[in-house]
Design a protein around this motif. Structure first.
Motif, PDB file in Angstrom:
ATOM      1  N   GLN A   1     -10.100  45.569   4.095  1.00 55.86           N
ATOM      2  CA  GLN A   1     -10.581  44.690   5.159  1.00 55.86           C
ATOM      3  C   GLN A   1      -9.482  43.742   5.637  1.00 55.86           C
ATOM      4  O   GLN A   1      -9.297  43.534   6.844  1.00 55.86           O
ATOM      5  CB  GLN A   1     -11.790  43.892   4.651  1.00 55.86           C
ATOM      6  CG  GLN A   1     -13.034  44.741   4.420  1.00 55.86           C
ATOM      7  CD  GLN A   1     -14.126  43.970   3.704  1.00 55.86           C
ATOM      8  OE1 GLN A   1     -13.857  43.078   2.897  1.00 55.86           O
ATOM      9  NE2 GLN A   1     -15.365  44.316   3.990  1.00 55.86           N
ATOM     10  N   VAL A   2      -8.755  43.173   4.689  1.00 59.26           N
ATOM     11  CA  VAL A   2      -7.679  42.248   5.038  1.00 59.26           C
ATOM     12  C   VAL A   2      -6.578  42.968   5.816  1.00 59.26           C
ATOM     13  O   VAL A   2      -6.069  42.448   6.814  1.00 59.26           O
ATOM     14  CB  VAL A   2      -7.097  41.589   3.774  1.00 59.26           C
ATOM     15  CG1 VAL A   2      -5.798  40.840   4.099  1.00 59.26           C
ATOM     16  CG2 VAL A   2      -8.110  40.629   3.165  1.00 59.26           C
TER      17      VAL A   2
ATOM     18  N   ALA B   1      -9.131  37.405  -0.934  1.00 60.84           N
ATOM     19  CA  ALA B   1      -8.437  38.010   0.210  1.00 60.84           C
ATOM     20  C   ALA B   1      -7.074  37.387   0.448  1.00 60.84           C
ATOM     21  O   ALA B   1      -6.255  37.959   1.170  1.00 60.84           O
ATOM     22  CB  ALA B   1      -9.296  37.874   1.468  1.00 60.84           C
ATOM     23  N   GLY B   2      -6.827  36.242  -0.148  1.00 63.52           N
ATOM     24  CA  GLY B   2      -5.544  35.578   0.063  1.00 63.52           C
ATOM     25  C   GLY B   2      -4.359  36.361  -0.478  1.00 63.52           C
ATOM     26  O   GLY B   2      -3.254  36.275   0.058  1.00 63.52           O
ATOM     27  N   VAL B   3      -4.578  37.126  -1.545  1.00 62.59           N
ATOM     28  CA  VAL B   3      -3.470  37.869  -2.153  1.00 62.59           C
ATOM     29  C   VAL B   3      -2.972  38.993  -1.242  1.00 62.59           C
ATOM     30  O   VAL B   3      -1.781  39.030  -0.904  1.00 62.59           O
ATOM     31  CB  VAL B   3      -3.867  38.424  -3.535  1.00 62.59           C
ATOM     32  CG1 VAL B   3      -2.752  39.289  -4.102  1.00 62.59           C
ATOM     33  CG2 VAL B   3      -4.173  37.280  -4.483  1.00 62.59           C
TER      34      VAL B   3
ATOM     35  N   MET C   1      -1.252  28.507  -4.198  1.00 59.44           N
ATOM     36  CA  MET C   1      -2.459  28.426  -5.024  1.00 59.44           C
ATOM     37  C   MET C   1      -3.188  29.762  -5.080  1.00 59.44           C
ATOM     38  O   MET C   1      -3.708  30.154  -6.130  1.00 59.44           O
ATOM     39  CB  MET C   1      -3.385  27.337  -4.492  1.00 59.44           C
ATOM     40  CG  MET C   1      -2.877  25.921  -4.740  1.00 59.44           C
ATOM     41  SD  MET C   1      -2.648  25.538  -6.490  1.00 59.44           S
ATOM     42  CE  MET C   1      -4.343  25.586  -7.085  1.00 59.44           C
ATOM     43  N   ILE C   2      -3.225  30.473  -3.973  1.00 56.70           N
ATOM     44  CA  ILE C   2      -3.895  31.773  -3.950  1.00 56.70           C
ATOM     45  C   ILE C   2      -3.191  32.756  -4.886  1.00 56.70           C
ATOM     46  O   ILE C   2      -3.817  33.435  -5.698  1.00 56.70           O
ATOM     47  CB  ILE C   2      -3.937  32.329  -2.513  1.00 56.70           C
ATOM     48  CG1 ILE C   2      -4.942  31.542  -1.665  1.00 56.70           C
ATOM     49  CG2 ILE C   2      -4.314  33.812  -2.517  1.00 56.70           C
ATOM     50  CD1 ILE C   2      -4.881  31.858  -0.184  1.00 56.70           C
TER      51      ILE C   2
ATOM     52  N   LEU D   1      -0.791  41.687  -8.084  1.00 52.91           N
ATOM     53  CA  LEU D   1       0.267  41.440  -7.104  1.00 52.91           C
ATOM     54  C   LEU D   1       1.191  42.640  -6.948  1.00 52.91           C
ATOM     55  O   LEU D   1       1.905  42.750  -5.953  1.00 52.91           O
ATOM     56  CB  LEU D   1       1.094  40.214  -7.532  1.00 52.91           C
ATOM     57  CG  LEU D   1       0.351  38.875  -7.570  1.00 52.91           C
ATOM     58  CD1 LEU D   1       1.258  37.788  -8.120  1.00 52.91           C
ATOM     59  CD2 LEU D   1      -0.177  38.499  -6.200  1.00 52.91           C
ATOM     60  N   ALA D   2       1.188  43.510  -7.948  1.00 53.94           N
ATOM     61  CA  ALA D   2       2.065  44.686  -7.916  1.00 53.94           C
ATOM     62  C   ALA D   2       1.323  45.865  -7.298  1.00 53.94           C
ATOM     63  O   ALA D   2       0.640  46.617  -7.983  1.00 53.94           O
ATOM     64  CB  ALA D   2       2.536  45.019  -9.328  1.00 53.94           C
TER      65      ALA D   2
END
Length: 312
Positions: A258-259, A123-125, A50-51, A60-61
């Motif tokens: 941060q992630v 932040a999930g990505v 879902m994220i 995403l790239a």
């Protein structure tokens, strides 16, 4: 700081509840098998899907981000491996498993839910990208160095098993399916969305509770110099390297930085213990690394997150 502690307390509180449960209801570690199957195959994959599915494809790239974070992880692995060999004169296979324990953070069970809780849904990505590529790097490094001692072993089946384990991992499959979904602009709806939502909402509490039980069942760890060096690399050096790599070489927004740092600061994953058991080397040490670094992270992660939120 109080805000960070309020966010972190439920997560570490769930780990503590798992530890307490493991002390009160004494069962064998095999009893966790179905719980781990649920988390690994049914709860966390929908969260990852879902994220990623809700993220624009262009975000995403980001190959430089992947190179930076995976490079920090690889550096920690090789540094621990070199230290184990040259300073402590540890055999190669055991040194390789020590490297795995020093670099393989709990990026699945803890990293994904903590990233979203601390830094928001976006932040999930980056968390999913760190997970996927760290897993690939560490599976390959562990297999290569742990297998070098057995020179009579046929390497072709070993390589095939590594590739199969990497590309059929449910988290990696969920990431790929999420990328396909965002490319074709598809989202689950109706009853399917309800099921996915229930599963993803259960991911964090079940995973963290299971981790607490696992830590409890390992017993009191044996402390030594090697474990001290390992813990310092995993908890302190790894986030510093991740920060330097992403900050200096990647054009990423604040959330991604941060992630990267928080994911690097996570304690040793239980998968490091599983790999040690698979290679029948450094089994007790890997179990001790999980316990010690998890205990350390109760203090270090809230402090790191507080610093990240107030510095950027």
């Amino acid at each position: 700081m109080l805000e960070i502690l309020n966010i972190a307390l439920p997560f570490f509180g769930l780990i503590l509840l798992g530890v307490i449960a493991g002390r009160i209801w004494v069962r064998s570690e095999e009893g966790l098998a179905w719980l781990n199957i649920y988390v690994l195959y049914f709860a966390l994959p929908p969260l990852i899907f879902m994220i990623v599915a809700q993220t624009p494809l262009e975000k995403l790239a980001n190959p430089m981000f992947v190179v930076a974070t995976a490079g920090a992880t690889t550096t920690c692995f090789l540094l621990m491996l070199f230290t184990a060999r040259r300073v402590f004169h540890i055999p190669l296979r055991e040194a390789a498993l020590m490297g795995t324990s020093a670099a393989y953070g709990n990026i699945g069970y803890m990293g994904l839910p903590l990233s979203v809780a601390f830094f928001g849904q976006a932040a999930g990505v980056p968390a999913a990208l760190v997970f996927c590529f760290d897993i690939i790097v560490l599976f390959i490094l562990t297999a290569i160095f742990a297998g070098l001692e057995d020179r009579s072993q046929n390497k072709s089946p070993m390589i095939g098993k590594i590739l199969w384990a990497v590309f059929t991992h449910p988290f990696n499959i969920a990431t790929l399916l999420g990328a396909i979904a965002t490319a074709v602009k598809w989202q689950p709806a109706g009853g399917l969305l309800a099921i996915v939502s229930m599963l993803m909402n259960s991911a964090a509490p079940v995973a963290l509770f299971a981790m607490g039980v696992t830590v409890s069942l390992r017993g009191k760890p044996e402390l030594n110099q090697q474990l001290g060096v390992l813990g310092a690399i995993k908890i302190m050096l790894h986030p510093i390297l991740a920060f330097a790599a992403v900050y200096l070489f990647v054009s990423a927004d604040t959330t991604w930085l941060q992630v990267a740092v928080m994911m690097a600061a996570l304690p040793t994953a239980t998968n490091a213990f599983i790999l040690a058991r698979q290679y029948n080397s450094y089994v007790a040490g890997a179990g001790a690394a999980v316990i010690i670094t998890t205990a350390m992270s109760v203090i270090t992660i809230p402090l790191i997150v507080y610093a990240l939120k107030h510095a950027f």
